[in-house]
Design a protein around this motif. Structure first.
Motif, PDB file in Angstrom:
ATOM      1  N   GLU A  33       0.831  -1.197   0.000  1.00  0.00           N
ATOM      2  CA  GLU A  33       0.000   0.000   0.000  1.00  0.00           C
ATOM      3  C   GLU A  33       0.869   1.253   0.000  1.00  0.00           C
ATOM      4  O   GLU A  33       2.082   1.191   0.175  1.00  0.00           O
ATOM      5  CB  GLU A  33      -0.903  -0.021   1.242  1.00  0.00           C
ATOM      6  CG  GLU A  33      -1.754  -1.283   1.355  1.00  0.00           C
ATOM      7  CD  GLU A  33      -2.360  -1.432   2.728  1.00  0.00           C
ATOM      8  OE1 GLU A  33      -2.328  -0.454   3.502  1.00  0.00           O
ATOM      9  OE2 GLU A  33      -2.860  -2.526   3.039  1.00  0.00           O
ATOM     10  N   SER A  34       0.230   2.386  -0.177  1.00  0.00           N
ATOM     11  CA  SER A  34       0.942   3.666  -0.144  1.00  0.00           C
ATOM     12  C   SER A  34       0.811   4.294   1.237  1.00  0.00           C
ATOM     13  O   SER A  34      -0.181   4.093   1.935  1.00  0.00           O
ATOM     14  CB  SER A  34       0.371   4.610  -1.201  1.00  0.00           C
ATOM     15  OG  SER A  34       0.521   4.079  -2.497  1.00  0.00           O
ATOM     16  N   GLN A 107       5.938   3.266  -0.103  1.00  0.00           N
ATOM     17  CA  GLN A 107       5.323   1.945  -0.299  1.00  0.00           C
ATOM     18  C   GLN A 107       5.628   1.054   0.896  1.00  0.00           C
ATOM     19  O   GLN A 107       6.767   0.995   1.368  1.00  0.00           O
ATOM     20  CB  GLN A 107       5.820   1.300  -1.592  1.00  0.00           C
ATOM     21  CG  GLN A 107       5.369   2.069  -2.834  1.00  0.00           C
ATOM     22  CD  GLN A 107       5.883   1.462  -4.108  1.00  0.00           C
ATOM     23  OE1 GLN A 107       7.021   1.677  -4.498  1.00  0.00           O
ATOM     24  NE2 GLN A 107       5.031   0.691  -4.788  1.00  0.00           N
TER      25      GLN A 107
END
Length: 273
Positions: A33-34, A107
């Motif tokens: 995910e960011s 990330q």
């Protein structure tokens, strides 16, 4: 002249050690995910990476530090190659910890492979389970095998032996390296197998045997995953690792950030398992 010879030797040593000292990754893989740069996850990531860079207690080349809770939990899995001296191991870990956020900015999953260590961080990882992604492979395309059948018999026998030896290691190191004569060739084949020590024997065998090999007609292949590493080559490559001097004591790590009571999901707690 002797002077020119000594200069050449010094240049060779510098070139040999430069990938270790500079901390260059041979390969990186990013995903997950960011996260925002001012987020709790980034704060927890900084805590883990600072602790990896500053650690002087661990002497066996395996680090598994965590920080945070819930979706902001950062788990790390760092393994030095089993034949790397302590100074070289710590230099590789220190450099990798500093470069990883630059290689995978924003990330949550990041994997970096260097010559003498691998580093993996994620918010979706459980210690003691096989982490077989990402995977990195490097194939020696310079030389192909003439007698494929004899080569494969020798290779499979060597890898099976090394996998069982590595899996029999302890909670600090699961590593094995060795060599065999190549059937019908007269040459030698060298191999290395390593698992992260958080794996039990069965999981180590599963991981090492599951490492994908591009083909068995190449004279050398290395394949790295967060939980295990397999390499073979017709040229010797282990047991002669240069020992980099231990770095100077780093600056104290950033203070641990703690959240107000009642917000346990954002706590930052540095834990080594």
């Amino acid at each position: 002249s002797i002077a020119l010879f000594l200069i050449a030797i010094r240049i060779y040593i510098v070139l040999l050690l430069s990938p270790i000292i500079s901390g260059q990754f041979i390969n990186t893989e990013c995903g997950g995910e960011s996260y925002a740069q001012n987020s709790t996850y980034r704060s927890n990531l900084n805590t883990v990476l600072n602790a990896l860079s500053s650690d002087t207690r661990i002497t066996y080349g395996f680090y598994n530090l965590t920080a945070g809770q819930g979706p902001n939990r950062v788990s790390s899995l760092v393994t030095c190659r089993g034949d790397a001296p302590l100074g070289t191991c710590r230099a590789c870990v220190n450099n990798s910890a500093q470069l990883l956020p630059q290689a995978c900015p924003g990330q949550t999953m990041a994997f970096g492979y260097s010559e003498y260590c691998t580093i993996f961080v994620s918010n979706n990882f459980t210690y003691g389970t096989v982490q077989d992604y990402p995977v990195f492979q490097l194939v020696n395309h310079g030389t192909t095998v003439a007698d494929v059948s004899g080569f494969n018999r020798s290779l499979q026998g060597l890898l099976n032996t090394l996998i069982n030896q590595a899996a029999s290691g302890n909670a600090e190191k699961k590593y094995a390296a060795g060599e065999v004569n190549i059937t019908g060739n007269g040459g030698k084949l060298y191999g290395l197998v390593q698992c992260s020590p958080d794996l039990d024997r069965r999981s180590c065998i599963e991981c090492a045997r599951g490492v994908p090999m591009p083909n068995f007609t190449s004279s050398g292949v290395r394949s790295a995953e967060p939980s295990c590493y397999v390499q073979y080559d017709v040229s010797p490559f282990f047991g002669n690792v240069p020992n980099v001097a231990l770095p100077s004591p780093p600056s104290p790590p950033l203070p641990l950030n703690t959240s107000p009571a009642g917000s346990a999901g954002n706590e930052t707690c540095l834990c080594g398992l």
